[in-house]
Design a protein around this motif. Sequence first.
Motif, PDB file in Angstrom:
ATOM      1  N   THR A   1       0.864  -1.309   0.076  1.00 11.35           N
ATOM      2  CA  THR A   1       0.052   0.113   0.036  1.00 11.35           C
ATOM      3  C   THR A   1       0.722   1.274   0.072  1.00 11.35           C
ATOM      4  OG1 THR A   1      -1.742  -1.249   1.342  1.00 11.35           O
ATOM      5  CG2 THR A   1      -1.750   1.364   1.263  1.00 11.35           C
TER       6      THR A   1
ATOM      7  N   SER B   1       3.990   1.273  -3.282  1.00 16.32           N
ATOM      8  CA  SER B   1       3.412   1.650  -4.571  1.00 16.32           C
ATOM      9  C   SER B   1       3.124   3.080  -4.832  1.00 16.32           C
ATOM     10  CB  SER B   1       1.904   0.838  -4.769  1.00 16.32           C
ATOM     11  OG  SER B   1       2.133  -0.473  -4.639  1.00 16.32           O
ATOM     12  N   GLU B   2       2.671   3.845  -3.753  1.00 15.40           N
ATOM     13  CA  GLU B   2       2.495   5.165  -3.890  1.00 15.40           C
ATOM     14  C   GLU B   2       3.758   5.778  -3.746  1.00 15.40           C
ATOM     15  OE1 GLU B   2      -0.510   6.775  -4.905  1.00 15.40           O
ATOM     16  OE2 GLU B   2      -1.194   4.619  -4.957  1.00 15.40           O
TER      17      GLU B   2
ATOM     18  N   ALA C   1       5.285   5.917  -7.411  1.00 20.23           N
ATOM     19  CA  ALA C   1       4.599   6.826  -8.230  1.00 20.23           C
ATOM     20  C   ALA C   1       5.124   8.171  -8.023  1.00 20.23           C
ATOM     21  CB  ALA C   1       3.068   6.617  -7.972  1.00 20.23           C
ATOM     22  N   GLN C   2       5.349   8.708  -6.616  1.00 21.33           N
ATOM     23  CA  GLN C   2       5.941   9.898  -6.388  1.00 21.33           C
ATOM     24  C   GLN C   2       7.315   9.963  -6.852  1.00 21.33           C
ATOM     25  OE1 GLN C   2       4.355  12.720  -4.890  1.00 21.33           O
ATOM     26  NE2 GLN C   2       2.439  11.253  -5.210  1.00 21.33           N
TER      27      GLN C   2
ATOM     28  N   GLU D   1       4.285   7.396 -13.785  1.00 27.35           N
ATOM     29  CA  GLU D   1       3.640   7.573 -12.532  1.00 27.35           C
ATOM     30  C   GLU D   1       2.930   6.192 -12.422  1.00 27.35           C
ATOM     31  OE1 GLU D   1       0.638  10.240  -9.417  1.00 27.35           O
ATOM     32  OE2 GLU D   1       1.204  10.555 -11.673  1.00 27.35           O
ATOM     33  N   GLN D   2       1.967   5.894 -13.297  1.00 28.27           N
ATOM     34  CA  GLN D   2       1.072   4.587 -13.241  1.00 28.27           C
ATOM     35  C   GLN D   2       2.055   3.270 -13.284  1.00 28.27           C
ATOM     36  OE1 GLN D   2      -1.972   4.983 -12.418  1.00 28.27           O
ATOM     37  NE2 GLN D   2      -2.472   7.006 -12.274  1.00 28.27           N
TER      38      GLN D   2
ATOM     39  N   ARG E   1       3.928   2.947  -9.967  1.00 26.02           N
ATOM     40  CA  ARG E   1       2.996   2.227  -9.078  1.00 26.02           C
ATOM     41  C   ARG E   1       2.604   0.896  -9.349  1.00 26.02           C
ATOM     42  NH1 ARG E   1      -0.776   5.739  -9.879  1.00 26.02           N
ATOM     43  NH2 ARG E   1      -0.370   7.075  -8.028  1.00 26.02           N
TER      44      ARG E   1
ATOM     45  N   ARG F   1       3.591  -2.499  -6.849  1.00 27.81           N
ATOM     46  CA  ARG F   1       2.618  -3.291  -6.645  1.00 27.81           C
ATOM     47  C   ARG F   1       2.652  -4.529  -7.056  1.00 27.81           C
ATOM     48  NH1 ARG F   1      -1.869  -2.110  -3.836  1.00 27.81           N
ATOM     49  NH2 ARG F   1      -3.772  -3.954  -4.217  1.00 27.81           N
TER      50      ARG F   1
END
Length: 237
Positions: free
Chosen positions: A99, A102-103, A106-107, A205-206, A209, A213
């Motif tokens: 959780t 993964s973010e 992306a950052q 970014e996607q 992530r 994940r």
Amino acid sequence: MPIQTIEPRRLYRQIADQLRLLIEAGEFPAGARLPPERDLALKLGVSRPSVREALIALEVEGWVEVRMGSGVYVQSPGVAPRASLTAESPLETIRARRTIESELAAQAALNPVPALVEGLREAVDAMEDEARAGSVPIRGDRLFHLRVAEMANNAVLVRVVGELFDERHNPLSVKLGDYFENSDSWAVAITEHRRVIDAIAAGDEQGARAAMRDHLSCSYDRLMASWPGAAEALRAE
């Protein structure tokens, strides 16, 4: 007697304690094989991951012996059990990391500074060097995940990532890894790390992530694979 603080117990600990009580009561005598993981999960109304962690905890504590390709057997009374484990759940820890990280990946993709991306590649190169030398590539792995977090520019989350990663050193995680991590699984994990780097370097970014994940989901799945030798044992019965 003074009032004692009530502490919530982790689910795997509750399962392990119930099985321990059954062993102590003679429901499962010394030398007996415990029911399969799936059957225990159904009878207890819990998930297979929690049962697996409970069985590993009981093994670390000396109550049972896991015989690869055969099953889980109750130890003889001569083996002195150790103190109960209170470690964090390894599988819950991976889900928490999935959780959060993964973010963070992306950052990181929003700030793909070449020097920082090169730092990620160096960390994975270190993993490969460790694996090639026959060691578990924890040092390079930890460095990689911390550097991804650092690219997101949040010191608090860097600390959280480090603390969650370091749960790999608790006795439950170590024993679980002993069974399900090997040179082949680490080679696959290294490839997954490189996919994360490629997405971050591309500023995707996607994609970053999803790649992180997928990596941590695969890490979870590797620890939930069939016990080594289980298929052979079933064919032999």
